[in-house]
Each structure stands twice: as C-alpha cells, then as structure tokens.
Design an enzyme around this catalytic site. Structure first.
Site, short mmCIF file in Angstrom:
data_model
loop_
_atom_site.label_atom_id
_atom_site.label_comp_id
_atom_site.label_asym_id
_atom_site.label_seq_id
_atom_site.Cartn_x
_atom_site.Cartn_y
_atom_site.Cartn_z
N LYS A 195 0.86 -1.18 0.00
CA LYS A 195 0.00 0.00 0.00
C LYS A 195 0.89 1.23 0.00
O LYS A 195 1.68 1.44 0.92
CB LYS A 195 -0.91 0.00 1.22
CG LYS A 195 -1.79 1.25 1.28
CD LYS A 195 -2.83 1.18 2.36
CE LYS A 195 -3.67 2.44 2.36
NZ LYS A 195 -4.70 2.41 3.40
N LYS A 248 -2.08 -1.53 -3.88
CA LYS A 248 -2.95 -0.36 -3.85
C LYS A 248 -2.12 0.91 -3.92
O LYS A 248 -1.14 1.00 -3.17
CB LYS A 248 -3.73 -0.39 -2.54
CG LYS A 248 -4.62 0.79 -2.33
CD LYS A 248 -5.31 0.64 -1.00
CE LYS A 248 -6.09 1.90 -0.75
NZ LYS A 248 -6.60 1.98 0.58
C1 PBG Z 1 -7.78 3.37 5.34
C2 PBG Z 1 -7.96 3.24 3.88
C3 PBG Z 1 -7.72 4.19 2.85
C4 PBG Z 1 -8.20 3.62 1.67
C5 PBG Z 1 -8.68 2.35 1.98
N1 PBG Z 1 -8.50 2.12 3.34
C6 PBG Z 1 -7.18 5.56 2.92
C7 PBG Z 1 -5.85 5.83 3.45
O1 PBG Z 1 -5.05 4.95 3.76
O2 PBG Z 1 -5.57 7.02 3.63
C8 PBG Z 1 -8.21 4.30 0.32
C9 PBG Z 1 -9.24 3.79 -0.67
C10 PBG Z 1 -9.48 4.68 -1.84
O3 PBG Z 1 -8.83 5.72 -2.04
O4 PBG Z 1 -10.38 4.34 -2.63
N2 PBG Z 1 -6.52 3.15 5.85
#
Ligand code: PBG
Length: 322
Positions: A195, A248
C-alpha cells in the site's frame, strides 16, 4: 510476409476467440461507505455516482448488486467527529453502528462475501492509521493491540474477510493470532500488502472525512518509488498467514501487481482507488473521455497485469453493462 498478426484481429469473432484476458463479475469487489443515519443517502462530491448510505439503503444496494452478479463488498464506516478519539475506541465496540450494520448485512445476505477494513483512521481523532504519540510519531506495536481487537470485533459480526489497510509491521500475524484465539480461524485476511503513500486516496478521505489532522502517512505507507520493498512486504504477509495479497493503488502500480503475481501463489487483489475513479469521472464530465470505454479498459488492464480480484467503484456500473 508470412507472419501477419493482423489476421488474428480481422473480425469480432476472431478477436474474441484469441482474447487473453477476460473479466467477470466474480472478479470484482465493490467498496461501500456506511452512514450512521439508517435511511440517509449522501453523494461523495469528488466521486460522482458513489453514495454514502445508511444501513437500510445499503441493504437495497447490496441486493441490486447481487442480482447483477456482484457478490463481494468492502464496507467502510463514515464515523462522525464526536465518536472519534486518540485510541479509536469505537472501532472495537460491538454495539457501534458499523458493527450492528455488518451483522445485519450478513444476516440478510449470508451468501455475500463481506470484507471490512482494519486501520484506525476512520475512528481516530488524529486521522492516522496508528496511534500517535505526543511527538507525532506513529506507534507500531501499541497499535497492533487495537487492530487485533478491531479485527475480532468485526469477525464477531460474521464478516468473511478482514482487510488490514494500516501498514503497521507485524499486523497480519498479530490479527491472525487474535482471530484464531477467539475461535475465528475460518475468517480470512486480505492484506494490503503493498500500500503506497499515494495522493490517489484524496476522494476516499473526503468520503470518510478521515484525512490526517497533521503530517502524512509516509512513515508507514510505502514510497511510490519502490518495488523491491513490495517483495519484503509480500514475504512477511505470506509467512504471517495472509490469504490474499493486495496492491494499492492499481493503475500507477501495475508493475507491482505483475511482480507479486509472478512471485507468489496466493490470489492477488488490486484496489482501483478513489482518485483513479475520480480522474476518469472528471474528464468524462468535461467530455474529454468516454467513461464507459475507459472503465472497461482500466479494469481489463488491471486484470491483465495479474490481479485476480479488483476492488473498484465501477463494480456495479460494469456489471450493469454485461
Ligand atoms: C484506510 C484506507 C484508505 C483507503 C482504503 N482504506 C485511505 C488511506 O489509507 O488514507 C483508500 C481507498 C481509496 O482511495 O479508494 N486506511
């Protein structure tokens, strides 16, 4: 010329016959945003066509999606400011509206696959995925305890997959053990393995009102410049018991999806995130891009790169067009 690749493109029938990648409804998971107010609906302004829904509306939405062949959902709570605190207490309280809603969803749709997010940010007054100390540092090991409780609380509601999105070290193993000790050895973990600290999450943070109050997420989310590091994360998640590995965002990280697909035997998921969706909508609104054509191309390219599962805000729209 005895080799003419165009011969295999000469008709729709032949093109379809030699098509290498195909997408199916069963490859898609639909992220949903849950509001506390049961009958409310509110559009996410930076994500046209995507609504935050109270539980009653969400049950209807899930029913419609199931009829279209979308059977997997990732449900995120929109937590009002007055419920937030430094330790994300509400995230592991079984009587909170999110937990109650998860239970309702599983009761009404036992055949649906429900995933939940494990990270502190929606519930945290600091807006970070982990605990923040007085100097602004994100505390890793102290956060694990909260994540473990969060995962168990969600599992108690009957969810199928827990999705740790926090990027703390050791969290997959910690959550796995916490689930097993509580009798939930059958609950799966889809780890947000690679991520990245990405600007593509902007619209999601609008939807949840979960942006960090100070600082950024670069001490826990990965540097967009790195790919070798994704292999370290994937090794750890595999050893710690993850059932799926996720990359991601998706589009700017297709090489990472491919790398994980080539090196690991676990199913690979990719999250086609909010900003990727918003960009296409914005260009389509201006008449600069054909939204439907782009949607198909985007999803197909993520699958072609190696994703078995795609989390995408297009899920319902794509299914409608089949
Ligand atoms: C929470 C989380 C996030 C997303 C999914 N779970 C945001 C972040 O980490 O700031 C992003 C999903 C998206 O942008 O569609 N930790």
């Amino acid at each position: 010329m005895n080799i003419r690749p165009r011969r295999n493109r000469k008709s729709e029938a032949i093109r379809q016959m030699v098509q290498e990648t195909r997408l199916h409804q069963s490859n898609l998971m639909y992220p949903l945003f849950l509001l506390e107010s049961p009958n409310k609906t509110a559009e996410v302004h930076s994500m046209p066509g995507i609504y935050r829904l109270g539980i009653e509306k969400m049950l209807k939405e899930i029913e419609e999606c199931m009829k279209l062949g979308i059977k997997s959902f990732d449900i995120f709570p929109v937590v009002e400011e007055h419920h937030k605190d430094k330790t994300a207490t509400k995230s592991y309280q079984n009587d909170f509206f999110y937990q109650a809603a998860l239970k309702r969803v599983k009761q009404e749709f036992p055949e649906a696959c429900i995933m939940t997010d494990v990270a502190m940010d929606p519930y945290s007054s600091d807006g970070h995925d982990g605990l923040v100390d007085a100097n602004g540092n994100i505390l890793n090991d102290e956060t694990l305890e909260i994540l473990g409780k969060m995962g168990v609380s969600q599992a108690e509601m009957g969810v199928d997959i827990i999705g740790p999105s926090d990027m703390m070290d050791g969290r997959v193993g910690y959550i796995r053990e916490a689930l097993d000790l509580s009798g939930f050895s059958n609950v799966s973990i889809m780890s947000y393995t690679a991520k990245y600290a990405s600007a593509f999450y902007g619209p999601f943070r609008d939807a949840l009102d979960s942006a960090p109050k100070s600082g950024d997420k670069k001490t826990y989310q990965m540097n967009p410049a790195n790919s070798q590091e994704a292999l370290i994360e994937a090794d750890l998640d595999t050893e710690e018991g993850a059932d799926f590995l996720m990359v991601k965002p998706a589009l700017s990280y297709l090489d990472i999806i491919k790398q994980l697909k080539d090196n690991y035997d676990l199913p690979i998921a990719a999250y086609n995130v909010s900003g990727e969706y918003a960009m296409v909508c914005a260009a389509a609104e201006k008449g600069w891009l054909d939204k439907d054509a782009i949607m198909k191309e985007v999803l197909l390219s993520i699958k072609r790169a190696g994703a078995d599962i795609i989390l995408t805000y297009y899920a319902k729209e794509w299914a409608k067009q089949q």
